[in-house]
Every structure is written in C-alpha cells, then in structure tokens.
Design a protein around this motif. Structure first.
Motif, mmCIF file in Angstrom:
data_model
loop_
_atom_site.group_PDB
_atom_site.id
_atom_site.type_symbol
_atom_site.label_atom_id
_atom_site.label_comp_id
_atom_site.label_asym_id
_atom_site.label_seq_id
_atom_site.Cartn_x
_atom_site.Cartn_y
_atom_site.Cartn_z
ATOM 1 N N LYS A 109 0.888 -1.156 0.000
ATOM 2 C CA LYS A 109 0.000 0.000 0.000
ATOM 3 C C LYS A 109 0.926 1.206 0.000
ATOM 4 N N CYS A 110 0.598 2.186 -0.830
ATOM 5 C CA CYS A 110 1.510 3.314 -0.996
ATOM 6 C C CYS A 110 0.736 4.617 -1.129
ATOM 7 N N LYS A 111 1.204 5.640 -0.406
ATOM 8 C CA LYS A 111 0.674 6.990 -0.564
ATOM 9 C C LYS A 111 1.515 7.689 -1.623
ATOM 10 N N CYS A 112 0.831 8.296 -2.588
ATOM 11 C CA CYS A 112 1.485 8.925 -3.732
ATOM 12 C C CYS A 112 1.203 10.422 -3.691
ATOM 13 N N TYR A 113 2.243 11.221 -3.510
ATOM 14 C CA TYR A 113 2.106 12.663 -3.356
ATOM 15 C C TYR A 113 2.541 13.381 -4.624
ATOM 16 N N GLY A 114 1.707 14.286 -5.107
ATOM 17 C CA GLY A 114 2.059 15.050 -6.288
ATOM 18 C C GLY A 114 0.930 15.963 -6.700
ATOM 19 N N GLU A 115 0.803 16.136 -8.005
ATOM 20 C CA GLU A 115 -0.236 17.004 -8.551
ATOM 21 C C GLU A 115 -0.590 16.550 -9.963
ATOM 22 N N GLU A 116 -1.635 17.148 -10.502
ATOM 23 C CA GLU A 116 -2.050 16.825 -11.858
ATOM 24 C C GLU A 116 -0.986 17.294 -12.842
ATOM 25 N N PHE A 117 -0.623 16.427 -13.785
ATOM 26 C CA PHE A 117 0.368 16.770 -14.804
ATOM 27 C C PHE A 117 -0.192 17.857 -15.705
#
Length: 154
Positions: A109-117
């Motif tokens: 299980k992984c939390k993925c941090y970022g934003e819309e490309f």
C-alpha cells in the motif's frame, strides 16, 4: 488539502537510468527493500518530467499484490503508471509505502504525493508505455544494499 512538513519533504535520490536498446532500465537502491521500491517508483516519474517542477497538492493511495517479489515490483510500477495515465493524470514527487508485505503474501500500500500533470508547468520527459519483466532483477541479500533493475517500455 494541507500536508505536514514531513509529508512535503522529499527523499534523497537513490536511482539512475541505464541505457538499454529502445527502452530504459531503471536502477534503484536503498537500505531496505521498501526504500528501493519507493525509489524505483520515483525514478519512473522522474523519467517522465523534472521532479523539481512537481508540487505536492494531492495524495492518492494505491495497492499492489504479486505472487513473488518480481510480480510485486511489476504490479507496483504498473499501478503507479495507471495513476499517471488516468484522469487526473497524477505525477508524483514522493512515494511512501505504508504497508510492505513479503512473507506469505506480497502486498504494497503506498501513498502517492504530487499534482495533476500540466503541459507547460511540467517539462515533458519520455512517455512510459509499459512496465516489463524483461531483465528484471532484485538484489535482496542480507547485510547488503537492496537494488532493483527494471526495464520500462518507452
């Protein structure tokens, strides 16, 4: 959505790109297998754009399972690629694996941090078409640095 200072802090870079005929090989490493997996996922996103251009504005969670370590790595990267390929096209600069099981079952299980490309904000790197099992190699020996080698189809 607001994030803590810890959530906004990026991990040090522990990966490189190795040339491969018509494709690219991701090579990541870490003190633990979990860290090497996180680094491998980030290296894939880093191949698609400059990570420094990504702000942490949202967080999505993914899950992946496999029959063995190689299958787990394949499905983990495939889930990350799917996250990028589907609306809202999330590009990540930080991954935090919150569950990493490699015993009787292989699960992440992984939390993925970022934003819309966004074209214009995020420099376009190379499109990743697929993850492959070709020449996949996992170095998981006791008391040694953990290393992953994965060829991605570009």
């Amino acid at each position: 959505m607001s994030f803590t200072a810890e959530e906004l802090e990026l991990a040090p870079k522990k990966y490189e790109y190795l040339d491969h005929t018509a494709d690219v090989q991701l090579h990541s490493w870490g003190d633990t297998l979990k860290e090497a997996f996180e680094q491998c996922g980030i290296s894939m996103f880093g191949y698609m754009t400059e990570l420094e251009s990504i702000e942490i504005k949202q967080c999505e969670e993914i899950e992946a399972t496999g029959d063995d370590l190689e299958g787990l790595l394949f499905h983990f990267l495939d889930e990350l690629l799917f996250l990028f390929s589907c609306d809202p096209f999330l590009i990540c600069s930080k991954l935090v694996i919150t569950q990493f099981e490699t015993g009787e079952e292989f699960r992440i299980k992984c939390k993925c941090y970022g934003e819309e490309f966004q074209i214009g904000k995020h420099p376009q790197g190379t499109e990743v078409k697929a993850i492959t099992y070709s020449a996949m190699h996992i170095v998981n020996e006791p008391d040694k640095r953990k290393e992953l080698f994965v060829i991605i189809d570009i």
